[in-house]
Scaffold this active site. Structure first.
Site, mmCIF file in Angstrom:
data_model
loop_
_atom_site.group_PDB
_atom_site.id
_atom_site.type_symbol
_atom_site.label_atom_id
_atom_site.label_comp_id
_atom_site.label_asym_id
_atom_site.label_seq_id
_atom_site.Cartn_x
_atom_site.Cartn_y
_atom_site.Cartn_z
ATOM 1 N N SER A 1 0.835 -1.194 0.000
ATOM 2 C CA SER A 1 0.000 0.000 0.000
ATOM 3 C C SER A 1 0.878 1.256 0.000
ATOM 4 C CB SER A 1 -0.897 -0.019 1.231
ATOM 5 O OG SER A 1 -1.659 1.132 1.252
ATOM 6 N N GLY A 2 0.584 2.153 -0.893
ATOM 7 C CA GLY A 2 1.320 3.419 -0.968
ATOM 8 C C GLY A 2 2.549 3.345 -1.859
ATOM 9 N N THR B 1 -1.697 2.566 -8.029
ATOM 10 C CA THR B 1 -2.794 3.276 -8.688
ATOM 11 C C THR B 1 -2.245 4.360 -9.613
ATOM 12 O OG1 THR B 1 -4.120 2.818 -6.755
ATOM 13 C CG2 THR B 1 -4.952 4.502 -8.235
ATOM 14 N N ASN C 1 -1.141 5.410 3.252
ATOM 15 C CA ASN C 1 -1.371 6.115 1.976
ATOM 16 C C ASN C 1 -2.582 7.037 2.116
ATOM 17 O OD1 ASN C 1 -1.749 6.892 -0.640
ATOM 18 N ND2 ASN C 1 -1.963 4.828 -1.492
ATOM 19 N N SER D 1 -6.260 2.662 -2.113
ATOM 20 C CA SER D 1 -7.376 1.959 -2.763
ATOM 21 C C SER D 1 -7.844 0.882 -1.796
ATOM 22 C CB SER D 1 -6.921 1.303 -4.057
ATOM 23 O OG SER D 1 -6.135 2.194 -4.801
ATOM 24 N N GLY E 1 -1.614 -4.656 -2.339
ATOM 25 C CA GLY E 1 -0.357 -5.402 -2.165
ATOM 26 C C GLY E 1 -0.345 -6.182 -0.868
ATOM 27 N N GLU F 1 -0.017 -7.174 2.766
ATOM 28 C CA GLU F 1 -0.227 -6.317 3.935
ATOM 29 C C GLU F 1 0.203 -7.031 5.204
ATOM 30 O OE1 GLU F 1 -4.206 -4.779 4.086
ATOM 31 O OE2 GLU F 1 -3.782 -3.307 2.524
HETATM 32 N N1 LIG Z 1 5.063 8.212 -9.996
HETATM 33 C C1 LIG Z 1 4.748 8.941 -8.956
HETATM 34 N N2 LIG Z 1 5.124 10.234 -8.928
HETATM 35 C C2 LIG Z 1 4.799 11.022 -7.879
HETATM 36 N N3 LIG Z 1 4.107 10.600 -6.819
HETATM 37 C C3 LIG Z 1 3.699 9.325 -6.800
HETATM 38 C C4 LIG Z 1 3.993 8.421 -7.864
HETATM 39 N N4 LIG Z 1 3.469 7.240 -7.558
HETATM 40 C C5 LIG Z 1 2.861 7.390 -6.355
HETATM 41 N N5 LIG Z 1 3.007 8.625 -5.902
HETATM 42 C C6 LIG Z 1 2.500 9.189 -4.622
HETATM 43 O O1 LIG Z 1 2.270 8.116 -3.758
HETATM 44 C C7 LIG Z 1 0.915 8.119 -3.334
HETATM 45 C C8 LIG Z 1 0.428 6.709 -3.204
HETATM 46 O O2 LIG Z 1 0.336 6.121 -4.479
HETATM 47 P P1 LIG Z 1 -0.805 5.129 -4.877
HETATM 48 O O3 LIG Z 1 -2.107 5.599 -4.356
HETATM 49 O O4 LIG Z 1 -0.665 4.855 -6.273
HETATM 50 O O5 LIG Z 1 -0.391 3.883 -4.060
HETATM 51 P P2 LIG Z 1 -1.020 2.451 -4.131
HETATM 52 O O6 LIG Z 1 0.088 1.509 -4.368
HETATM 53 O O7 LIG Z 1 -2.129 2.429 -5.063
HETATM 54 O O8 LIG Z 1 -1.539 2.244 -2.668
HETATM 55 P P3 LIG Z 1 -2.786 1.453 -2.172
HETATM 56 O O9 LIG Z 1 -2.448 0.011 -2.272
HETATM 57 O O10 LIG Z 1 -2.974 1.888 -0.811
HETATM 58 O O11 LIG Z 1 -3.899 1.831 -3.045
HETATM 59 C C9 LIG Z 1 0.179 8.898 -4.350
HETATM 60 O O12 LIG Z 1 -0.945 9.517 -3.780
HETATM 61 C C10 LIG Z 1 1.205 9.909 -4.789
HETATM 62 O O13 LIG Z 1 1.208 11.011 -3.928
HETATM 63 MG MG LIG Z 2 -4.095 2.286 -4.977
#
Ligand SMILES: Nc1ncnc2c1ncn2[C@@H]1O[C@H](COP(=O)(O)OP(=O)(O)OP(=O)(O)O)[C@@H](O)[C@H]1O
Ligand SMILES: [Mg+2]
Length: 1132
Positions: free
Chosen positions: A110-111, A115, A160, A164, A391, A393
């Protein structure tokens, strides 16, 4: 550190190694150092072969601009630094060009940026695929599904801010051109428990906060909400309502806009928010204890207003809703009994209801989006799936959700291992290279432990849930202890091997996942697996008037989806969350949450296996969500559980590097003189030439069917290093050549310019010289010509002078000769000859002048050229001849009738000019003759046939004067070529027919009167006319009558009649003579000129005529003189 900085870079400006397969030596530390080094330089992407490792930068990098997108468009993976766009482009091109369905699996904790990565892929695909109104609409809808699903499915967590809370798999469908035509979204396991409970410092789903912050006051009023989050229990408890990185107000606008773009109706959007408001209001319901009569505990709702709001929002009666929330119906042996709920049960039921409403609302949203974005029409599509799923956890306290999520990740890892190994193996076989098996950890054994039928943990949980009797989480743990203790990856205090393991609580079990050990507390497993909702609540929801809510609890056939009978499961008074219409008696046990998830994961794996996989492995660099911090321990953990090292090893097992011969040749052709700049033969031979030129040992490489394989990364670095050096050399060469070429070009240009300038100048100079010469030549020529002309002139003048002199001499000579002969021959008869000669010459001159100055041929033209007195007589005669000649010409132009008219006018002139006062007035009027248009009269036509008077020359009504008394009678007066006819104009009967031959003479007065006397010849044949005597008529056309009668008589009898114009003449009346006298009366103003008064006194017939005026009246004397003359004019 063992990184070959700079020299390791496949690409210039690259930090570290962009493909971890090339790391040397390959250890975890080097791998992490490489990631860290690159991360520090904002190079967040690194390849492991074709897998992209992405480290979340937590800051906006300039890596996603349209310029970067176009840079990566249609470029090979190794041509540019690693990027998500590169993998997206590779997948997109394989899909479009090779017709292979693709899937992009994004994993990470996560984070870590999953996404964001999935959004970047969608952005890239949207940019590089085709354009057009319909395609853009589809793209926009696909892109807009992200903010909408994020609003309803994402929440702020500790890890995060935009986590998601559901798994998402999106199939983007493309047509044969590679343009997106639609898509399908599948959602997995929404973390619905978050609706009712969140951990401290976390938040509920974004949409709740967005609605309160962003909706205008009217919408909030309609939803019965207030803006303050603290008014809502579900938002209040976690103590966190604001997130710095989120603008809820702006996000509300984006979400609603997104819904509109996707195609949600305004009513649908409002209904959705009504349900969100309903959940918030339900969360505020407070249950207070109430003792029942039978001694059991009951409860009642303390918050009446909230309850009324809820019922108004969902359109359901308050009492029924109250009953549904505070009571439950239990069926025992066909009887239905209502049991009151205590406060704890009621609260539980309320939360379950809210969770059910929210999770169903979310599923409805997904299906509604799918409705909008699905492919319209029957199009054959290729699919690109993008999987953004939670992912692995590991929390301090892990429950049912973590167990399910980690189970999903185990499966994904299994898929990853299988696919990458399979791919590798297949490639070696395909290329004809010997494959050496590499050991790796296969997590299939853990997957089996969880999902295996009958003996897996999920099967145990289901069995426990279905078992009759008292079922609790600890009975479930006991069951696990009985069946799984022997498994290497299962640990529990109930197992002998872990009895003394104090790190393991008694209510938990531990699984040794591929990514690490996770301890799961069993509390809530049974309840969450059952996922139940009180039947009364589901029925109430189905019965309420809110259309969307009703739809969320639909009438469905439970048999289709559930495999267990209700009896087996009875007497639980609850229904599963996905229960249909409660009116339809449901006797089947629904699938548990665990088994449902297992099914959907299996389906997902099957789906992914059928596609060509592309991996993005996301890594979170630190727990603080801060930019620039690379926590090596945290990353190491992720690298381990993501199995990245194994991935690299597998990739390097056979050969660390492989490339198509053509690509290899293209990249290294500068390393052998034979292949530079162009290799003409087969690429494989070119590659062999390069490698032998570089003295690379045979063991270091293998030649496949289409690719060259290089075993040791060092060899590749060597190659790269040599290439780099050679490139420097080449760059210098190119620079040299370019500079030389540029100088040469410049020189050539200058040379050409110089030639052009010189030629122009020469041309100009030559022209100038030529013009000068030409001018000089002209001057010389003109002088020469002048000289010649002057010479000629002088000569001509001389000749002329001689000629004139000769004439003078000749004259003198002739004169001398004439004078000499004069006396003897000429003198005596010269004078008459000269005179005659002169006369002839003068006459000739007169006639010639007259010929040249003849006047106009018009007869009225009076002028005649003047002449010398000598020829006056001849001139007069000639004038008369000329006049007659031109009169004749004039006459000859007339036709017969014009000639006749002319004759008449001439006759009138001859007869009356200067003799009759009325003549002058008649001159301009043509003699019309037939004033009555008698020729067309039918009666006349008949009459004239009888009297033989067909050719009529005059017809008019005239006054016949009675000679006896002077009275006047109107009669039709006709003159034909034969006779004068007096006709009664009313009856058209002929009164008198006077043959013109019988007319002797005609008499008129000289005055203005209009009287005319026709004197007849005396005949003794006794006919009536002879007896009657002369006729007197008065007519306006008296001049015309007389002229015509005169000419007719003249024509017939050869002798013209006498026309007497006099004031006195004799007339005959019935055999006796009558003396006619005309007198002018003094002027009487009331009488018009010409008016007559007739008096008969015996044989005197006196006519008194009214004159015009004193001046114009013709004196009687003058006229008397004239009257003696009888007009006798010959008319030619
Ligand atoms: N390529 C990137 N460039 C800049 N910031 C990013 C990038 N990827 C992720 N981030 C930052 O990291 C944060 C978390 O990313 P994201 O929501 O995609 O995580 P996730 O893997 O989907 O987490 P989760 O599993 O909780 O949904 C985003 O809100 C953004 O601020
Ligand atoms: Mg996500």
């Amino acid at each position: 550190m063992a990184l070959h900085k700079g020299t390791l870079a496949i690409f210039e400006n690259n930090v570290g190694v962009s493909d971890a397969v090339l790391l040397e030596p390959l250890t975890e530390t080097v791998f992490l150092e490489n990631l860290k080094e690159r991360f520090k330089h904002d190079q967040i992407y690194t390849y492991i072969g074709s897998v992209v490792v992405s480290v979340n930068p937590y800051t906006k990098l300039p890596l996603y601009t349209p310029a970067v997108i176009s840079e990566y468009r249609s470029r090979n993976m190794y041509e540019l630094p690693p990027h998500i766009y590169s993998i997206a482009d590779d997948a997109y091109r394989s899909l479009r060009d090779k017709n292979l369905d693709q899937c992009i699996i994004i994993s990470g904790e996560s984070g870590s940026g999953k996404t964001e990565a999935s959004k970047l892929i969608m952005q890239y695909i949207s940019e590089v695929s085709g354009k057009g109104q319909e395609i853009d609409r589809v793209k926009e809808q696909l892109l807009q599904s992200n903010p909408v699903l994020e609003a309803f499915g994402n929440a702020k967590t500790h890890r995060n801010d935009n986590s998601s809370r559901f798994g998402k798999y999106m199939d983007i469908e493309f047509d044969f051109r590679g343009d997106p035509v639609g898509g399908v979204i599948t959602n997995y396991l929404l973390e619905k428990s978050r609706v009712a409970v969140q951990m401290n410092g976390e938040r509920n789903f974004h949409v709740f906060y967005q609605l309160l912050a962003g909706a205008d006051i009217d919408t909030l009023k309609a939803l019965k909400l207030s803006r303050n989050h603290d008014n809502y229990e579900y938002l209040l408890r976690s103590g966190c309502s604001q997130v710095d990185s989120m603008n809820d107000k702006e996000n509300y606008r984006i979400t609603t806009k997104g819904m509109q773009i996707i195609g949600f109706q305004d009513e649908e959007i409002f209904s959705t928010f009504e349900l969100i408001a309903t959940i918030l209001k339900l969360g505020n319901l407070e249950f207070i204890h109430r003792g029942n009569l039978d001694g059991t505990d009951g409860c009642e709702i303390n918050s009446k207003y909230e309850m009324e709001d809820v019922c108004e929002l969902v359109d359901y009666p308050v009492d029924l809703m109250t009953a549904a929330l505070t009571q439950k119906s239990v069926e025992t042996r066909g009887d239905r009994v209502t049991v009151a709920l205590n406060t704890a049960d009621a609260t539980y039921a309320r939360d379950a209801l809210c969770k059910a409403i929210y999770s169903r609302l979310f599923s409805w949203l997904v299906s509604r989006i799918n409705d909008s974005i699905k492919v319209k029409g029957r199009v054959q599509t290729k699919v690109m799936g993008v999987l953004d799923i939670y992912g692995f956890e590991v929390f301090e306290r892990n429950g049912f959700e973590q167990f399910i999520i980690n189970y999903c990740n185990e499966n994904l890892q299994q898929l990853f291992i299988e696919l990458t190994l399979k791919e590798e193996q297949e490639e070696y076989v395909k290329e004809g290279i010997e494959w050496i098996h590499v050991e790796y950890f296969n997590n299939a054994v853990i997957c089996d432990l969880i999902e295996k039928n009958n003996v897996g943990i999920l099967a145990m949980l289901d069995e426990e849930c279905l078992r009759p009797g008292k079922v609790t989480d600890s009975t479930f743990l006991n069951k696990l202890n009985q069946t799984c203790c022997n498994h290497l990856h299962f640990e529990s205090r109930g197992c002998r091997k872990n009895q003394s393991d104090r790190s393991l609580p008694h209510d938990a079990f531990r699984l040794r996942h591929y990514a690490g050990n996770v301890t799961y507390h069993v509390t809530g497993f049974v309840e969450k697996n059952n996922d139940l909702l009180f039947r009364d609540l589901s029925r109430a929801m189905y019965s309420c008037g809110h259309p969307l809510l009703k739809k969320l609890f639909p009438e469905a056939s439970p048999e289709e989806v559930r495999g267990y009978t209700y009896q087996q499961w009875s007497p639980l008074p609850m229904l599963p969350d996905n229960e249909g219409n409660p009116e339809k008696k449901n006797r089947k046990r629904p699938a548990t949450a665990g088994s449902q998830f297992k099914l959907s994961v299996a389906e997902l794996m099957k789906n992914l296996q059928s596609k060509n996989p592309n991996y993005i492995r996301c890594i979170k660099p630190n727990d603080g969500k801060v930019a620039g911090v690379f926590d090596v321990h945290l990353v190491k953990h992720q690298v381990r559980y993501l199995g990245l090292m194994e991935n690299v090893r597998v990739r390097r097992a056979g050969y660390a590097f492989r490339q198509l011969y053509s690509q290899f040749l293209y990249r290294y052709k500068m390393l052998a003189p034979q292949t530079w700049p162009q290799w003409k033969g087969e690429p494989v031979d070119g590659v062999k030439v390069i490698l032998s030129a570089l003295n690379i040992s045979k063991e270091e490489m293998a030649f496949g069917e289409t690719k060259i394989f290089i075993r040791n990364p060092r060899t590749l670095f060597d190659l790269e290093e040599r290439r780099r050096e050679r490139m420097h050399g080449l760059a210098v060469d190119i620079q040299k050549t370019w500079k030389g070429y540029r100088q040469q070009k410049l020189y050539k240009k200058m040379k050409i310019s110089q030639i052009v300038i010189a030629s122009r100048f020469r041309c100009f100079w030559a022209r100038k010289c030529f013009l000068k010469k030409k001018k000089s030549a002209l001057i010389i020529e003109s002088y020469a010509r002048g000289m010649k002309a002057r010479k000629l002139l002088a000569q001509l003048r001389e000749e002329r002078r001689i000629y004139l002199a000769a004439i003078v001499i000749q004259k003198y000579a002739r004169g001398w000769r004439v004078r000499k002969n004069y006396r003897k021959l000429f003198r005596k008869n010269a004078a008459p000859k000269i005179i005659r000669y002169l006369r002839i010459a003068l006459r000739k001159r007169f006639l010639l002048r007259l010929r040249d100055n003849l006047p106009s041929e018009s007869p009225s033209f009076k002028d005649w050229p003047k002449c010398s007195w000598l020829y006056k007589e001849a001139s007069e005669e000639l004038r008369q001849i000329f006049h007659k000649w031109r009169c004749r010409n004039y006459r000859q132009k007339f036709n017969q009738s014009e000639q006749w008219s002319m004759q008449e006018k001439v006759a009138a002139s001859d007869l009356f000019k200067g003799r009759k006062a009325t003549y002058r007035r008649s001159v301009p009027h043509p003699f019309k003759g037939d004033y009555l248009n008698l020729q067309q009269n039918l009666k006349w036509k008949k009459l004239c046939e009888q009297t033989h008077d067909k050719y009529m020359v005059f017809a008019d009504i005239v006054m016949k004067i009675n000679r006896a008394n002077g009275k006047m009678v109107q009669q039709l007066f006709v003159i034909s070529t034969q006779a004068i006819l007096i006709i009664d104009h009313r009856t058209m009967s002929v009164k008198y027919r006077i043959p013109v031959s019988q007319i002797r003479s005609i008499s008129l007065s000289p005055f203005l009167d209009k009287l005319v006397f026709f004197h007849l010849k005396k005949q003794d044949n006794g006919d009536i006319l002879s007896k009657k005597g002369d006729f007197i008529f008065s007519s306006d056309h008296v001049i015309e009558i007389v002229s015509k009668a005169y000419l007719l008589i003249k024509n017939i009898s050869e002798k013209p009649p006498d026309v007497i114009i006099a004031t006195q003449f004799c007339a005959e009346f019935k055999g006796s003579n009558l003396e006619v006298t005309f007198k002018q009366t003094p002027i009487t103003p009331e009488l018009s000129p010409g008016a007559v008064r007739i008096q008969r006194k015996g044989s005197h017939f006196e006519v008194l005529v009214q004159p015009r005026s004193a001046q114009t009246s013709i004196s009687t004397d003058t006229l008397n003189g004239d009257s003696k003359q009888h007009a006798q004019v010959a008319v030619n």
